[in-house]
Enzyme design. Structure first.
Site: not given
Ligand SMILES: *Cc1c(COP(=O)(O)O)cnc(C)c1O
Length: 495
Positions: A112
């Protein structure tokens, strides 16, 4: 060429990128989508020589056409600096004969950070461009990682407040501590007694509540979003797919122009959608493999064409993917339906009313760029164990879901020649106890002891993000009922 943004659900007037970033979500409940996905096929050779920041400026500039190059450069330089513990920002690692795109080198050690370190700067710049003299309230639902990354990204930025809702019993201990110990004069954190879907739909409801919009207006506030429903978060995620591809060329893993398959651990469908946009832009990608955990709603959807949330919700060791309503799928449906807003709206209405919808045969046919696989908890654990034993490389549970999906897909498609780039979305340090428990030798229940053990086993230094929370005290104690989110927002903002 100018790119504007319109809603997936209603044929209203298209708006500029800075406006779309400020608004976050369209008032009709739809998501903003670009009027055009620019094609960079002809520029690939040149782009392959760019570093991460140069590439980011280029890609953002073709989507956010009302920003100047200078503005974008400033945003990019403020985002991708020494907050990242790897100068490449998104390095590709070859482990055995697999390739991992590591997206966890930012301040909160999950992917993120890739978008949330730049979104605040884009938003600030957008506000200036629009001459917006309001205070922005970022309302965020998090399945664990967005919350801290948003708190970090928006920390003490003037004119912006951040309110985060997370499932009190649906995130890892480290994730919870990261949020509850976060100090900042503009941030508010609440656990809710529901899951991520409750948090997300609660936030969406507040967004489209007319009454509260008016109350905000009076106080000179306005809502925006740090979730991947905000286009300002989605577009920066395209950058690392280009970057990862070019790194693979540079390391001679692939030839220029050779197609690769992407494997993406998926929850809200934001990360994989950015990969799809990269493909549409001309990056040589063959299949996009959507990896789910036991909450396999996307796997079922991709196999049957029916999206169905009427099922049990599981809490797994990959909490950031414990999601049944994948918001960004709406953007894909918009594209695959031939930009048919009526059709998208009716599917989303079905989802709201019945918890399910069916796609047309035409959309189903257009879904062939995607393949779905899923990993049970057992599969996830054995992937962690197997990769560690073979290569001394520790996967976090989300990446392990992707690894397991990769193995399954590969087995079924042995004739496909493409190499695979597995997207690694979090550091094992973020889920230390679960990672250790997955290893067939020894388990360790205590998170702090587990952190030390991870460091020992992987022969890596404990990241600052984890060291930090071990010393901090809890400053946010808020907990609320999932039906009281609106009330909490009102109290927090005193409206
Ligand atoms: C948010 C997240 C995901 C999923 O990503 P999306 O964009 O919501 O599909 C996968 N792995 C981690 C560690 C995340 O923080």
């Amino acid at each position: 060429m100018e790119v504007l943004y319109k809603s997936t659900r209603k044929d209203s007037q298209a708006i500029s990128s800075s406006e779309a970033i400020i608004r976050g979500i369209s008032e009709d409940g739809g998501l903003y989508v670009p009027t055009d996905i620019p094609n960079l096929s002809k520029d690939l050779e040149e782009l392959s020589r760019f570093d991460y920041k140069e590439l980011a400026v280029k890609i953002l500039s073709v989507f956010f056409t009302d920003f100047t190059i200078d503005e974008l450069k400033k945003c990019v330089n403020s985002a991708y600096d020494n907050k990242f513990d790897n100068s490449e920002i998104a390095p590709v690692k070859k482990i055995g004969d697999q390739y991992f795109l590591e997206l966890f080198h930012g301040p909160t050690i999950a992917f993120k950070d890739m978008a949330l370190s730049i979104l605040p700067h884009l938003l600030k710049t957008a506000m200036k461009k629009q001459d917006l003299r309001k205070e922005i309230v970022i309302l965020t639902a998090t399945s664990g990682d967005t919350g801290k990354a948003a708190l970090q990204g928006f920390n003490n930025i003037g004119g912006i407040k951040v309110i985060v809702f997370f499932p009190e019993n649906g995130v890892s201990k480290i994730q919870k501590l990261q949020m509850r110990t976060h100090q900042g004069n503009n941030v508010y954190v609440f656990g809710i007694d529901g899951n991520f879907d409750d948090a997300q739909s609660g936030v969406k409801k507040i967004f489209v509540n007319k009454q509260i919009r008016e109350a905000l207006e009076k106080k000179n506030y306005m809502f925006s979003s740090a979730n991947s429903i905000n286009i300002g978060r989605l577009i920066p995620q395209i950058v690392y797919y280009f970057y990862g591809y070019f790194r693979m060329i540079k390391a001679s893993y692939i030839d220029f122009g050779e197609k690769i398959n992407l494997v993406v651990p998926t929850g809200n469908f934001g990360n994989i959608l950015a990969g799809y946009y990269a493909k549409k832009m001309g990056l040589p990608i063959n299949k996009l493999i959507c990896a789910s955990n036991e909450n396999r709603v996307l796997f079922d959807f991709l196999s049957t064409g029916k999206y169905d949330v009427n099922r049990e919700f599981y809490t797994t060791s990959s909490p950031s993917m414990d999601i049944l309503i994948s918001s960004n799928l709406e953007r894909l449906l918009y594209t695959l339906s031939g930009e048919n807003q009526e059709e998208v709206k009716s599917m989303m209405e079905d989802l709201g009313k019945k918890g399910e919808y069916n796609i047309s045969a035409a959309i189903k046919k257009n879904l062939r760029d995607f393949a779905g696989e899923y990993a049970s908890e057992k599969d996830t654990n054995s992937a962690i164990d197997k990769v560690y034993k073979a290569y001394n490389y520790l996967l976090d549970p989300h990446t392990a879901v992707a690894y397991s999906a990769y193995e399954k897909y590969k087995l079924k498609n042995i004739t496909e020649k493409e190499k695979y780039l597995i997207v690694s979305t979090a550091s094992p340090y973020k889920f230390p106890a679960d990672v250790l428990n997955a290893l067939s030798f020894g388990s360790n229940k205590d998170e702090y002891a587990a952190i030390e053990k991870i460091s020992f086993l992987s022969n890596t230094e404990i990241p600052l993000a984890v060291k930090d929370i071990m010393e901090k005290r809890i400053v946010h104690h808020g907990i609320c009922d999932k039906n009281d989110m609106l009330k909490v927002v009102k109290e927090t903002l005193k409206i």
